[in-house]
Write an enzyme that holds these catalytic residues in place. Structure first.
Site, PDB file in Angstrom:
ATOM      1  N   ALA A  68       0.862  -1.175   0.000  1.00  0.00           N
ATOM      2  CA  ALA A  68       0.000   0.000   0.000  1.00  0.00           C
ATOM      3  C   ALA A  68       0.902   1.229   0.000  1.00  0.00           C
ATOM      4  O   ALA A  68       2.061   1.161   0.419  1.00  0.00           O
ATOM      5  CB  ALA A  68      -0.872  -0.022   1.247  1.00  0.00           C
ATOM      6  N   GLY A 111       0.540  -5.042   0.781  1.00  0.00           N
ATOM      7  CA  GLY A 111      -0.615  -5.121  -0.107  1.00  0.00           C
ATOM      8  C   GLY A 111      -0.275  -5.750  -1.458  1.00  0.00           C
ATOM      9  O   GLY A 111      -1.143  -6.323  -2.111  1.00  0.00           O
ATOM     10  N   GLU A 114      -0.487  -9.355  -0.878  1.00  0.00           N
ATOM     11  CA  GLU A 114      -1.917  -9.655  -0.703  1.00  0.00           C
ATOM     12  C   GLU A 114      -2.651  -9.643  -2.046  1.00  0.00           C
ATOM     13  O   GLU A 114      -3.536 -10.457  -2.282  1.00  0.00           O
ATOM     14  CB  GLU A 114      -2.535  -8.645   0.274  1.00  0.00           C
ATOM     15  CG  GLU A 114      -2.024  -8.885   1.695  1.00  0.00           C
ATOM     16  CD  GLU A 114      -2.380  -7.771   2.665  1.00  0.00           C
ATOM     17  OE1 GLU A 114      -2.183  -6.593   2.313  1.00  0.00           O
ATOM     18  OE2 GLU A 114      -2.852  -8.086   3.769  1.00  0.00           O
TER      19      GLU A 114
HETATM   20  N1  CO8 Z   1       4.598   3.202  -0.466  1.00  0.00           N
HETATM   21  C1  CO8 Z   1       4.999   4.375  -0.983  1.00  0.00           C
HETATM   22  N2  CO8 Z   1       6.173   4.509  -1.629  1.00  0.00           N
HETATM   23  C2  CO8 Z   1       6.952   3.430  -1.756  1.00  0.00           C
HETATM   24  C3  CO8 Z   1       6.598   2.175  -1.234  1.00  0.00           C
HETATM   25  C4  CO8 Z   1       5.346   2.078  -0.569  1.00  0.00           C
HETATM   26  N3  CO8 Z   1       4.891   0.924  -0.065  1.00  0.00           N
HETATM   27  N4  CO8 Z   1       7.585   1.289  -1.497  1.00  0.00           N
HETATM   28  C5  CO8 Z   1       8.520   1.963  -2.178  1.00  0.00           C
HETATM   29  N5  CO8 Z   1       8.155   3.248  -2.325  1.00  0.00           N
HETATM   30  C6  CO8 Z   1       8.907   4.334  -2.988  1.00  0.00           C
HETATM   31  C7  CO8 Z   1      10.057   4.794  -2.134  1.00  0.00           C
HETATM   32  O1  CO8 Z   1       9.627   5.716  -1.160  1.00  0.00           O
HETATM   33  C8  CO8 Z   1      10.963   5.411  -3.165  1.00  0.00           C
HETATM   34  O2  CO8 Z   1      10.452   6.686  -3.509  1.00  0.00           O
HETATM   35  P1  CO8 Z   1      11.457   7.962  -3.596  1.00  0.00           P
HETATM   36  O3  CO8 Z   1      12.371   7.633  -4.751  1.00  0.00           O
HETATM   37  O4  CO8 Z   1      10.531   9.096  -3.871  1.00  0.00           O
HETATM   38  O5  CO8 Z   1      12.177   8.031  -2.292  1.00  0.00           O
HETATM   39  C9  CO8 Z   1      10.761   4.497  -4.394  1.00  0.00           C
HETATM   40  O6  CO8 Z   1       9.503   3.820  -4.173  1.00  0.00           O
HETATM   41  C10 CO8 Z   1      11.850   3.456  -4.536  1.00  0.00           C
HETATM   42  O7  CO8 Z   1      11.961   2.743  -3.313  1.00  0.00           O
HETATM   43  P2  CO8 Z   1      13.359   2.578  -2.490  1.00  0.00           P
HETATM   44  O8  CO8 Z   1      14.267   3.700  -2.798  1.00  0.00           O
HETATM   45  O9  CO8 Z   1      12.997   2.331  -1.059  1.00  0.00           O
HETATM   46  O10 CO8 Z   1      13.900   1.239  -3.171  1.00  0.00           O
HETATM   47  P3  CO8 Z   1      14.871   0.130  -2.502  1.00  0.00           P
HETATM   48  O11 CO8 Z   1      15.242  -0.772  -3.623  1.00  0.00           O
HETATM   49  O12 CO8 Z   1      15.946   0.785  -1.716  1.00  0.00           O
HETATM   50  O13 CO8 Z   1      13.936  -0.659  -1.461  1.00  0.00           O
HETATM   51  C11 CO8 Z   1      11.934  -1.818  -0.746  1.00  0.00           C
HETATM   52  C12 CO8 Z   1      12.861  -1.413  -1.926  1.00  0.00           C
HETATM   53  C13 CO8 Z   1      12.646  -2.793   0.172  1.00  0.00           C
HETATM   54  C14 CO8 Z   1      10.713  -2.490  -1.369  1.00  0.00           C
HETATM   55  C15 CO8 Z   1      11.523  -0.543   0.038  1.00  0.00           C
HETATM   56  O14 CO8 Z   1      11.047   0.427  -0.883  1.00  0.00           O
HETATM   57  C16 CO8 Z   1      10.436  -0.786   1.051  1.00  0.00           C
HETATM   58  O15 CO8 Z   1      10.713  -1.293   2.116  1.00  0.00           O
HETATM   59  N6  CO8 Z   1       9.179  -0.404   0.709  1.00  0.00           N
HETATM   60  C17 CO8 Z   1       8.069  -0.518   1.644  1.00  0.00           C
HETATM   61  C18 CO8 Z   1       7.618  -1.940   1.773  1.00  0.00           C
HETATM   62  C19 CO8 Z   1       6.489  -2.021   2.780  1.00  0.00           C
HETATM   63  O16 CO8 Z   1       6.632  -1.744   3.952  1.00  0.00           O
HETATM   64  N7  CO8 Z   1       5.307  -2.445   2.279  1.00  0.00           N
HETATM   65  C20 CO8 Z   1       4.118  -2.561   3.108  1.00  0.00           C
HETATM   66  C21 CO8 Z   1       3.327  -1.303   3.077  1.00  0.00           C
HETATM   67  S1  CO8 Z   1       1.948  -1.315   4.196  1.00  0.00           S
HETATM   68  C22 CO8 Z   1       0.794  -2.243   3.426  1.00  0.00           C
HETATM   69  O17 CO8 Z   1       0.988  -2.733   2.343  1.00  0.00           O
HETATM   70  C23 CO8 Z   1      -0.522  -2.418   4.144  1.00  0.00           C
HETATM   71  C24 CO8 Z   1      -1.429  -3.371   3.359  1.00  0.00           C
HETATM   72  C25 CO8 Z   1      -2.836  -3.331   3.854  1.00  0.00           C
HETATM   73  C26 CO8 Z   1      -3.734  -2.475   3.027  1.00  0.00           C
HETATM   74  C27 CO8 Z   1      -3.650  -2.717   1.538  1.00  0.00           C
HETATM   75  C28 CO8 Z   1      -4.308  -1.589   0.779  1.00  0.00           C
HETATM   76  C29 CO8 Z   1      -3.689  -1.308  -0.596  1.00  0.00           C
END
Ligand code: CO8
Length: 260
Positions: A68, A111, A114
């Site tokens: 998400a 998500g 999921e």
């Molecule tokens: N939301 C918003 N932005 C994101 C997300 C995210 N989940 N994941 C990545 N991005 C963005 C980053 O902020 C970054 O943006 P910017 O360049 O503007 O800083 C860009 O994507 C690239 O990401 P990274 O620089 O972080 O890339 P890395 O290769 O270093 O890392 C990862 C990749 C490991 C995937 C890292 O981005 C990460 O940990 N992302 C978050 C993963 C996470 O916690 N997911 C769970 C989110 S909560 C959730 O899903 C709740 C679900 C229940 C409801 C479902 C409804 C849809």
């Protein structure tokens, strides 16, 4: 098909097979509300399109979806979340009648994991990683992760993933029954389309009824599931496809299914 900003829709990517590509690559396909709304609407249209029999959902090589959109959720209160009611969108996606295949490469997190599990089958590239890392940002899975992951890979592994946020590689995911198969990254989409083509050759009526019945295995007790399966089995005999399929077998020819 409506204009979409965050997904690309190809209704006939190959005969009878539609393709939806999640398309927010810079944000690793983070699932914001608009993307989910577009996905819901596209699935509804494709589900009603008689020319479509199977739908493939993919992201890109780096990410299926990294969850998400955390930036969109960060400032929300519980009551905001209640009013936004994003899970009604997920409930509608879950009601898609046609088989859904997730083609997963790279991150399928939160998500994103999921969403892949909401599909009926998962074809993964060898770079795919699955995870429910919500705990690391102070929340927990909300779109079915605790239920679907547990049913797919068992309590011990699911509990560990949900409580530690640890990722699972494609190899582990295959070993534990989360996904159908792993292929080299350059082949994962082709492989998903190959599987889709195989299913698209079957009777769409039987495929719909069979999908419903398999899903019942997750949603109900055995007695009720067996009863549901039996009813759908009988219903197959109300279709022209059943007559065609059985006659074709007897006559040693390929069946021509019409979805009737
Ligand atoms: N939301 C918003 N932005 C994101 C997300 C995210 N989940 N994941 C990545 N991005 C963005 C980053 O902020 C970054 O943006 P910017 O360049 O503007 O800083 C860009 O994507 C690239 O990401 P990274 O620089 O972080 O890339 P890395 O290769 O270093 O890392 C990862 C990749 C490991 C995937 C890292 O981005 C990460 O940990 N992302 C978050 C993963 C996470 O916690 N997911 C769970 C989110 S909560 C959730 O899903 C709740 C679900 C229940 C409801 C479902 C409804 C849809």
């Amino acid at each position: 098909m409506h204009t979409t900003e965050f997904i690309l829709v190809t209704p006939q990517a190959q005969p009878h097979v539609a393709h939806i590509q999640l398309n927010r690559p810079k944000e690793l396909n983070a699932l914001n509300l608009q993307l989910m709304g577009e996905l819901r609407d596209a699935l509804k249209i494709l589900d009603e399109d008689d020319a479509v029999r199977v739908i493939v959902i993919s992201g890109n090589e780096r990410a299926f979806a990294a969850g998400a959109d955390i930036k969109q959720m960060a400032g929300k209160t519980a009551i905001d979340m209640l009013h936004i009611d994003q899970f009604s969108t997920w409930d509608q996606i879950r009601k898609t009648k046609k088989p859904l295949i997730a083609a997963v490469s790279g991150f399928a997190l939160g998500g994103g994991c999921e969403l892949a599990m909401t599909c009926d089958m998962i074809v993964a590239s060898e770079t795919a990683v699955f995870g429910q890392p919500e705990i690391k940002i102070g929340v927990m899975p909300g779109a079915g992760g605790t239920q679907r992951l547990t049913r797919a890979i068992g309590k011990a592994k699911a509990m560990e993933m949900v409580l530690t946020g640890k990722f699972m590689t494609a190899t582990e995911a295959e070993k534990h029954g989360l996904i159908n198969r792993i292929v080299p990254v350059e082949l994962y989409l082709d492989e998903a389309f190959k599987l889709a083509a195989e299913i698209a050759e079957m009777s769409p009526v039987a495929a719909r009824l069979a999908k419903e019945a398999v899903n019942r295995a997750f949603e109900t007790h055995l007695d009720e599931g067996l009863y549901f399966e039996r009813k759908n089995f009988y219903l197959c005999f109300a279709s022209e496809d059943q007559t065609e399929g059985m006659n074709a077998f007897v006559e040693k020819r390929k069946p021509a299914f019409k979805g009737k």
